[in-house]
Design a protein around this motif. Structure first.
Motif, PDB file in Angstrom:
ATOM      1  N   ASN A 198      55.447  25.164  26.683  1.00  0.00           N
ATOM      2  CA  ASN A 198      54.184  24.791  26.056  1.00  0.00           C
ATOM      3  C   ASN A 198      53.110  24.478  27.094  1.00  0.00           C
ATOM      4  OD1 ASN A 198      55.175  24.962  23.378  1.00  0.00           O
ATOM      5  ND2 ASN A 198      56.135  22.953  23.597  1.00  0.00           N
ATOM      6  N   THR A 199      53.441  24.667  28.355  1.00  0.00           N
ATOM      7  CA  THR A 199      52.484  24.410  29.423  1.00  0.00           C
ATOM      8  C   THR A 199      52.399  25.618  30.342  1.00  0.00           C
ATOM      9  OG1 THR A 199      54.177  23.409  30.849  1.00  0.00           O
ATOM     10  CG2 THR A 199      52.938  21.934  29.385  1.00  0.00           C
ATOM     11  N   ILE A 200      51.331  25.684  31.107  1.00  0.00           N
ATOM     12  CA  ILE A 200      51.162  26.764  32.078  1.00  0.00           C
ATOM     13  C   ILE A 200      50.868  26.179  33.452  1.00  0.00           C
ATOM     14  CG2 ILE A 200      50.353  28.362  30.318  1.00  0.00           C
ATOM     15  CD1 ILE A 200      47.521  27.899  31.236  1.00  0.00           C
ATOM     16  N   ARG A 201      51.035  26.996  34.467  1.00  0.00           N
ATOM     17  CA  ARG A 201      50.839  26.534  35.838  1.00  0.00           C
ATOM     18  C   ARG A 201      49.352  26.266  36.109  1.00  0.00           C
ATOM     19  NH1 ARG A 201      55.734  27.332  38.320  1.00  0.00           N
ATOM     20  NH2 ARG A 201      57.070  28.967  37.436  1.00  0.00           N
ATOM     21  N   ILE A 202      49.098  25.252  36.924  1.00  0.00           N
ATOM     22  CA  ILE A 202      47.725  24.853  37.220  1.00  0.00           C
ATOM     23  C   ILE A 202      46.943  26.009  37.838  1.00  0.00           C
ATOM     24  CG2 ILE A 202      46.289  23.335  38.636  1.00  0.00           C
ATOM     25  CD1 ILE A 202      48.500  21.222  38.391  1.00  0.00           C
ATOM     26  N   GLY A 203      47.549  26.683  38.796  1.00  0.00           N
ATOM     27  CA  GLY A 203      46.869  27.797  39.449  1.00  0.00           C
ATOM     28  C   GLY A 203      46.552  28.920  38.489  1.00  0.00           C
ATOM     29  N   SER A 204      47.445  29.176  37.545  1.00  0.00           N
ATOM     30  CA  SER A 204      47.223  30.236  36.567  1.00  0.00           C
ATOM     31  C   SER A 204      46.074  29.887  35.630  1.00  0.00           C
ATOM     32  CB  SER A 204      48.495  30.488  35.764  1.00  0.00           C
ATOM     33  OG  SER A 204      49.537  30.936  36.597  1.00  0.00           O
ATOM     34  N   ALA A 205      46.023  28.640  35.202  1.00  0.00           N
ATOM     35  CA  ALA A 205      44.924  28.205  34.346  1.00  0.00           C
ATOM     36  C   ALA A 205      43.590  28.366  35.066  1.00  0.00           C
ATOM     37  CB  ALA A 205      45.130  26.752  33.934  1.00  0.00           C
ATOM     38  N   ASN A 206      43.553  27.983  36.321  1.00  0.00           N
ATOM     39  CA  ASN A 206      42.330  28.130  37.119  1.00  0.00           C
ATOM     40  C   ASN A 206      41.965  29.601  37.291  1.00  0.00           C
ATOM     41  OD1 ASN A 206      40.218  26.992  38.911  1.00  0.00           O
ATOM     42  ND2 ASN A 206      41.336  28.125  40.490  1.00  0.00           N
ATOM     43  N   THR A 207      42.972  30.448  37.491  1.00  0.00           N
ATOM     44  CA  THR A 207      42.729  31.887  37.649  1.00  0.00           C
ATOM     45  C   THR A 207      42.117  32.475  36.384  1.00  0.00           C
ATOM     46  OG1 THR A 207      44.456  32.219  39.295  1.00  0.00           O
ATOM     47  CG2 THR A 207      43.861  34.120  37.953  1.00  0.00           C
ATOM     48  N   CYS A 208      42.627  32.073  35.223  1.00  0.00           N
ATOM     49  CA  CYS A 208      42.085  32.585  33.959  1.00  0.00           C
ATOM     50  C   CYS A 208      40.612  32.224  33.810  1.00  0.00           C
ATOM     51  CB  CYS A 208      42.887  32.046  32.781  1.00  0.00           C
ATOM     52  SG  CYS A 208      44.530  32.760  32.600  1.00  0.00           S
ATOM     53  N   VAL A 209      40.262  30.994  34.135  1.00  0.00           N
ATOM     54  CA  VAL A 209      38.868  30.567  34.039  1.00  0.00           C
ATOM     55  C   VAL A 209      37.998  31.351  35.013  1.00  0.00           C
ATOM     56  CG1 VAL A 209      37.270  28.645  34.382  1.00  0.00           C
ATOM     57  CG2 VAL A 209      39.468  28.262  33.234  1.00  0.00           C
ATOM     58  N   GLN A 210      38.450  31.473  36.255  1.00  0.00           N
ATOM     59  CA  GLN A 210      37.679  32.199  37.263  1.00  0.00           C
ATOM     60  C   GLN A 210      37.540  33.678  36.904  1.00  0.00           C
ATOM     61  OE1 GLN A 210      36.120  30.590  39.747  1.00  0.00           O
ATOM     62  NE2 GLN A 210      36.979  28.709  38.905  1.00  0.00           N
ATOM     63  N   LEU A 211      38.580  34.246  36.301  1.00  0.00           N
ATOM     64  CA  LEU A 211      38.550  35.655  35.922  1.00  0.00           C
ATOM     65  C   LEU A 211      37.486  35.919  34.862  1.00  0.00           C
ATOM     66  CD1 LEU A 211      39.887  38.460  36.219  1.00  0.00           C
ATOM     67  CD2 LEU A 211      41.503  37.760  34.436  1.00  0.00           C
ATOM     68  N   THR A 212      37.422  35.061  33.850  1.00  0.00           N
ATOM     69  CA  THR A 212      36.424  35.255  32.799  1.00  0.00           C
ATOM     70  C   THR A 212      35.005  35.178  33.364  1.00  0.00           C
ATOM     71  OG1 THR A 212      36.361  32.896  32.220  1.00  0.00           O
ATOM     72  CG2 THR A 212      37.968  34.264  31.079  1.00  0.00           C
ATOM     73  N   GLN A 213      34.799  34.257  34.277  1.00  0.00           N
ATOM     74  CA  GLN A 213      33.466  34.102  34.851  1.00  0.00           C
ATOM     75  C   GLN A 213      33.111  35.276  35.757  1.00  0.00           C
ATOM     76  OE1 GLN A 213      33.785  30.273  36.766  1.00  0.00           O
ATOM     77  NE2 GLN A 213      33.318  29.151  34.884  1.00  0.00           N
ATOM     78  N   ARG A 214      34.064  35.720  36.539  1.00  0.00           N
ATOM     79  CA  ARG A 214      33.793  36.788  37.503  1.00  0.00           C
ATOM     80  C   ARG A 214      33.415  38.095  36.816  1.00  0.00           C
ATOM     81  NH1 ARG A 214      37.267  38.583  42.844  1.00  0.00           N
ATOM     82  NH2 ARG A 214      36.421  40.675  43.044  1.00  0.00           N
ATOM     83  N   VAL A 215      34.193  38.511  35.818  1.00  0.00           N
ATOM     84  CA  VAL A 215      33.927  39.809  35.192  1.00  0.00           C
ATOM     85  C   VAL A 215      32.677  39.761  34.316  1.00  0.00           C
ATOM     86  CG1 VAL A 215      36.360  40.438  35.263  1.00  0.00           C
ATOM     87  CG2 VAL A 215      35.428  39.372  33.200  1.00  0.00           C
ATOM     88  N   SER A 216      32.327  38.576  33.800  1.00  0.00           N
ATOM     89  CA  SER A 216      31.149  38.467  32.943  1.00  0.00           C
ATOM     90  C   SER A 216      29.858  38.504  33.744  1.00  0.00           C
ATOM     91  CB  SER A 216      31.223  37.177  32.120  1.00  0.00           C
ATOM     92  OG  SER A 216      32.354  37.191  31.264  1.00  0.00           O
ATOM     93  N   GLU A 217      29.920  38.176  35.024  1.00  0.00           N
ATOM     94  CA  GLU A 217      28.719  38.140  35.859  1.00  0.00           C
ATOM     95  C   GLU A 217      28.064  39.501  36.013  1.00  0.00           C
ATOM     96  OE1 GLU A 217      30.054  36.522  39.520  1.00  0.00           O
ATOM     97  OE2 GLU A 217      30.035  34.430  38.832  1.00  0.00           O
ATOM     98  N   HIS A 218      28.857  40.583  35.890  1.00  0.00           N
ATOM     99  CA  HIS A 218      28.340  41.928  36.142  1.00  0.00           C
ATOM    100  C   HIS A 218      28.186  42.736  34.857  1.00  0.00           C
ATOM    101  CE1 HIS A 218      29.091  41.061  40.368  1.00  0.00           C
ATOM    102  NE2 HIS A 218      30.324  40.726  40.056  1.00  0.00           N
ATOM    103  N   ALA A 219      28.119  42.055  33.722  1.00  0.00           N
ATOM    104  CA  ALA A 219      28.056  42.745  32.439  1.00  0.00           C
ATOM    105  C   ALA A 219      26.802  43.609  32.300  1.00  0.00           C
ATOM    106  CB  ALA A 219      28.123  41.728  31.302  1.00  0.00           C
ATOM    107  N   SER A 220      25.700  43.168  32.879  1.00  0.00           N
ATOM    108  CA  SER A 220      24.441  43.900  32.711  1.00  0.00           C
ATOM    109  C   SER A 220      24.487  45.283  33.347  1.00  0.00           C
ATOM    110  CB  SER A 220      23.283  43.092  33.309  1.00  0.00           C
ATOM    111  OG  SER A 220      23.489  42.875  34.700  1.00  0.00           O
ATOM    112  N   ALA A 221      25.400  45.501  34.293  1.00  0.00           N
ATOM    113  CA  ALA A 221      25.487  46.792  34.978  1.00  0.00           C
ATOM    114  C   ALA A 221      26.479  47.745  34.308  1.00  0.00           C
ATOM    115  CB  ALA A 221      25.890  46.576  36.435  1.00  0.00           C
ATOM    116  N   LEU A 222      27.105  47.318  33.218  1.00  0.00           N
ATOM    117  CA  LEU A 222      28.128  48.126  32.560  1.00  0.00           C
ATOM    118  C   LEU A 222      27.495  49.359  31.922  1.00  0.00           C
ATOM    119  CD1 LEU A 222      31.206  47.930  31.890  1.00  0.00           C
ATOM    120  CD2 LEU A 222      30.517  47.018  29.668  1.00  0.00           C
ATOM    121  N   THR A 223      28.084  50.535  32.195  1.00  0.00           N
ATOM    122  CA  THR A 223      27.577  51.788  31.630  1.00  0.00           C
ATOM    123  C   THR A 223      28.654  52.586  30.902  1.00  0.00           C
ATOM    124  OG1 THR A 223      27.982  52.958  33.718  1.00  0.00           O
ATOM    125  CG2 THR A 223      25.790  52.003  33.400  1.00  0.00           C
ATOM    126  N   VAL A 224      29.916  52.227  31.057  1.00  0.00           N
ATOM    127  CA  VAL A 224      31.023  52.970  30.459  1.00  0.00           C
ATOM    128  C   VAL A 224      31.057  52.730  28.951  1.00  0.00           C
ATOM    129  CG1 VAL A 224      32.666  51.077  30.792  1.00  0.00           C
ATOM    130  CG2 VAL A 224      33.499  53.419  30.674  1.00  0.00           C
TER     131      VAL A 224
END
Length: 290
Positions: A198-224
């Protein structure tokens, strides 16, 4: 199609041996190739991936998925994602492996990336680095999480010193909150390759948050070409992230967003007739771009 019909092999990607799965098609001339990315704590044969693969396979597509490091049968510490950069680097390398082996050598002209939950963020991130000729399909994508600014700072600090400790409570481990169909829910619950926690690793939780932010930053350039399918009763991710992506992708001339009232996070683990609608929308969108 059963798991016995799927061909799996280990491929060296970076420092890990990752398990790659090939969902076979019965036609000698496939219409396209698709690579599927699974969600957090899932794997390439998990129901949310398997049922999406079956839908595409029935359209004469060559379909592939893989177990990310620390997931399924792949090497790595169970349930541990070291960083957003490592996850995306691995995904890009796997995408190039599939492209080189199954597209360049066989002259397939269309290539699709498909992602469920966290896999949606990964598919989006890969499309920002590699040319995708077919399109990107996001199923209930993890593009925003319910984490406040101070919680993000706390996660970053803890991840720097205790990244592998499993103590973060998460809804992502609850089958009852994600899958409506009782048979498929039980299939997810009984999966031997999914950690029973029922729990997840601290590093994994942080990675999930960072991943959502990173990929969303470049949304305006999406052309596919982009298809987003949202479950309106999703309690695992926040749909606002996907809605913001859709609105921000101003350079994307071919984008579609569909919402499903009453649907839970695992869209392809819904009951009929809602499942029929999800599958129909997915198939029609893909066929229109073949």
């Amino acid at each position: 199609m059963t798991t016995n019909d799927i061909r799996s092999e280990f491929v060296s990607i970076g420092d890990y041996q990752l398990c790659v799965h090939h969902y076979p098609t019965n036609t000698p001339e496939p219409t396209a190739v698709a690579l599927l990315f699974h969600g957090f704590l899932a794997h390439g044969l998990y129901p949310t991936v398997k049922y999406a693969a079956q839908v595409l396979q029935q359209q004469r597509m060559q379909v592939f998925s893989y177990d990310m490091q620390g997931h399924g049968r792949s090497e790595g510490l169970s349930g541990y994602l070291p960083s957003a950069e490592a996850v995306l680097e691995e995904a890009v390398a796997m995408t190039r492996y599939v492209q080189n082996k199954y597209i360049h050598n066989n002259n397939h002209s269309k290539f699709f990336l498909v992602g469920s939950s966290m896999g949606g963020a990964i598919a989006l991130g890969v499309s920002q680095q590699i040319s995708v000729t077919g399109g990107v399909i996001l199923l209930a994508p993890m593009l925003q999480l319910s984490v406040s600014s101070w919680e993000q700072l706390l996660l970053q600090g803890l991840a720097a010193v205790l990244p592998t400790i499993s103590c973060i409570p998460s809804r992502s481990t609850s089958a009852a909150l994600q899958y409506r169909d009782p048979t498929k829910r039980q299939e997810c619950t009984d999966d031997p390759l999914v950690p029973k926690t029922n729990t997840i690793r601290i590093g994994s939780a942080n990675t999930c948050v960072q991943l959502t932010q990173r990929v969303s930053e470049h949304a305006s350039a999406l052309t596919v070409p982009l298809l987003i399918l949202l479950a309106e009763e999703d309690v695992i991710v926040q749909n606002e992230g996907a809605e913001r992506l859709f609105a921000t992708a101003v350079q994307c001339p071919d984008k579609t967003l569909k919402r499903y009232p009453g649907a839970l996070h695992g869209l392809l683990c819904e009951t009929r007739p809602l499942l029929d609608q999800v599958e129909q929308d997915l198939v029609e969108w893909v066929l229109a771009r073949l």
